[in-house]
Motif scaffolding. Structure first.
Motif, short mmCIF file in Angstrom:
data_model
loop_
_atom_site.label_atom_id
_atom_site.label_comp_id
_atom_site.label_asym_id
_atom_site.label_seq_id
_atom_site.Cartn_x
_atom_site.Cartn_y
_atom_site.Cartn_z
N VAL A 1 0.98 -1.23 0.15
CA VAL A 1 0.02 0.02 -0.10
C VAL A 1 0.94 1.24 -0.05
N PHE A 2 0.84 2.16 -1.05
CA PHE A 2 1.63 3.27 -1.07
C PHE A 2 1.17 4.24 0.22
N PRO A 3 2.46 4.54 0.94
CA PRO A 3 1.85 5.67 1.96
C PRO A 3 1.03 6.96 1.67
N THR A 4 0.79 7.23 0.34
CA THR A 4 0.14 8.22 -0.22
C THR A 4 -1.32 7.81 -0.45
N GLY A 5 -1.65 6.34 -0.39
CA GLY A 5 -2.86 5.88 -0.54
C GLY A 5 -3.49 5.70 -1.93
N HIS A 6 -2.29 6.17 -2.98
CA HIS A 6 -3.03 6.38 -4.30
C HIS A 6 -2.86 4.78 -5.12
N ALA A 7 -2.16 3.76 -4.38
CA ALA A 7 -1.66 2.58 -5.10
C ALA A 7 -1.79 1.46 -4.30
N VAL A 8 -2.34 0.45 -4.74
CA VAL A 8 -2.35 -0.82 -3.77
C VAL A 8 -1.95 -2.05 -4.77
N GLY A 9 -1.17 -2.91 -4.11
CA GLY A 9 -0.81 -4.13 -4.72
C GLY A 9 -1.30 -5.41 -4.35
N LEU A 10 -2.01 -6.49 -4.83
CA LEU A 10 -2.41 -7.46 -4.49
C LEU A 10 -1.76 -8.51 -5.38
N LYS A 11 -1.87 -9.78 -4.51
CA LYS A 11 -1.31 -11.06 -4.99
C LYS A 11 -2.44 -11.94 -4.78
N ARG A 12 -2.77 -12.84 -5.85
CA ARG A 12 -3.65 -13.88 -5.83
C ARG A 12 -2.89 -15.25 -5.12
N LYS A 13 -3.73 -16.23 -4.79
CA LYS A 13 -3.13 -17.18 -4.31
C LYS A 13 -2.03 -18.02 -5.42
N ASP A 14 -2.64 -18.12 -6.70
CA ASP A 14 -1.78 -18.60 -7.87
C ASP A 14 -0.49 -17.88 -8.11
N GLY A 15 -0.38 -16.72 -7.37
CA GLY A 15 0.88 -15.64 -7.90
C GLY A 15 0.55 -14.59 -8.67
N VAL A 16 -0.56 -14.39 -9.17
CA VAL A 16 -0.83 -13.28 -10.25
C VAL A 16 -0.80 -12.09 -9.29
N GLU A 17 -0.03 -11.09 -9.79
CA GLU A 17 0.22 -9.76 -8.99
C GLU A 17 -0.45 -8.94 -9.71
N ILE B 1 -3.25 -1.67 -8.63
CA ILE B 1 -4.20 -0.74 -8.80
C ILE B 1 -3.89 0.61 -8.43
N HIS B 2 -3.83 1.44 -9.47
CA HIS B 2 -3.47 2.60 -9.32
C HIS B 2 -4.34 3.94 -9.65
N ILE B 3 -4.59 4.59 -8.72
CA ILE B 3 -5.70 5.52 -8.71
C ILE B 3 -5.42 6.97 -9.05
N GLY B 4 -5.80 7.26 -10.36
CA GLY B 4 -5.46 8.45 -10.92
C GLY B 4 -4.17 8.52 -11.61
N ILE B 5 -3.90 9.56 -12.20
CA ILE B 5 -2.58 9.68 -12.96
C ILE B 5 -2.04 10.84 -12.27
N ASP B 6 -0.39 10.67 -11.85
CA ASP B 6 0.20 11.66 -11.14
C ASP B 6 -0.31 11.90 -9.91
N THR B 7 -1.18 10.98 -9.40
CA THR B 7 -1.75 11.47 -8.04
C THR B 7 -0.86 11.35 -6.94
N VAL B 8 0.27 10.82 -7.20
CA VAL B 8 1.28 10.64 -5.98
C VAL B 8 1.60 12.05 -5.62
N ASN B 9 1.48 13.10 -6.58
CA ASN B 9 1.63 14.49 -6.19
C ASN B 9 0.73 15.01 -5.21
N LEU B 10 -0.29 14.50 -4.97
CA LEU B 10 -1.24 14.97 -4.03
C LEU B 10 -0.68 14.69 -2.64
N GLN B 11 0.42 13.83 -2.40
CA GLN B 11 1.06 13.55 -1.13
C GLN B 11 -0.02 12.84 0.06
N GLY B 12 -1.12 12.20 -0.60
CA GLY B 12 -1.95 11.48 0.24
C GLY B 12 -3.38 12.16 0.37
#
Length: 156
Positions: free
Chosen positions: A59-75, A78-89
């Motif tokens: 989970v990015f500290p800024t909350g704009h992206a989350v990474g998940l992994k399925r049991k079968d290894g597929v990763e 999910i990235h919310i918005g474009i360049d939203t890291v610049n909002l710093q959360g």
């Protein structure tokens, strides 16, 4: 009569909205397959839900992206918005943390589209398969309008 639950091969939309083909995402990093195959959704609401049963890997500290992994290894990223890291959360509330186990439909992040738009940023929610773990991903894009109950991809 009891039915054995079969392994789910479906990947669901993380948010209600309008489906965006990968090549139409307004960011070359995601519009190409540099990071993996995927798609986008122009959100109709402000809640990102888990598209799979799996584990929260990041989970990015800024909350704009989350990474998940399925049991079968597929990763999945999910990235919310474009360049939203610049909002710093600002405008993002994470509802999960690394290591959490989640099921399809679990709320992951709440976000404020108005804050994103007020900062002249694109709120498109991007779904990228960053590691297919040898599986084949088939994207579905027959429907323009989708909900979190709609399958956007299959894993084979």
């Amino acid at each position: 009569m009891l039915f054995k639950r079969s392994q789910k091969n479906e990947i669901y939309a993380p948010v209600d909205g309008i489906y965006v083909k990968q090549e139409l995402i307004n960011d070359p990093t995601y519009a190409t397959t540099i990071m993996g195959v995927g798609c986008g959704v122009r959100p109709a609401n402000n809640i990102v839900k888990s598209p799979v049963d799996g584990e929260i890997m990041m989970v990015f500290p800024t909350g704009h992206a989350v990474g998940l992994k399925r049991k079968d290894g597929v990763e999945i990223l999910i990235h919310i918005g474009i360049d939203t890291v610049n909002l710093q959360g600002k405008g993002f509330t994470t509802l999960v943390k690394q290591g959490d186990k989640v099921n399809v439909g679990a709320e992951l992040v709440r976000f404020d589209q108005e804050i994103i738009k007020q900062n002249d940023l694109d709120p498109t929610v991007i779904v990228i398969f960053t590691n297919t773990n040898g599986h084949e991903i088939t994207l579905h894009n027959e429907s323009e309008s989708i909900t979190t109950r709609d399958v956007i991809a299959d894993v084979k």
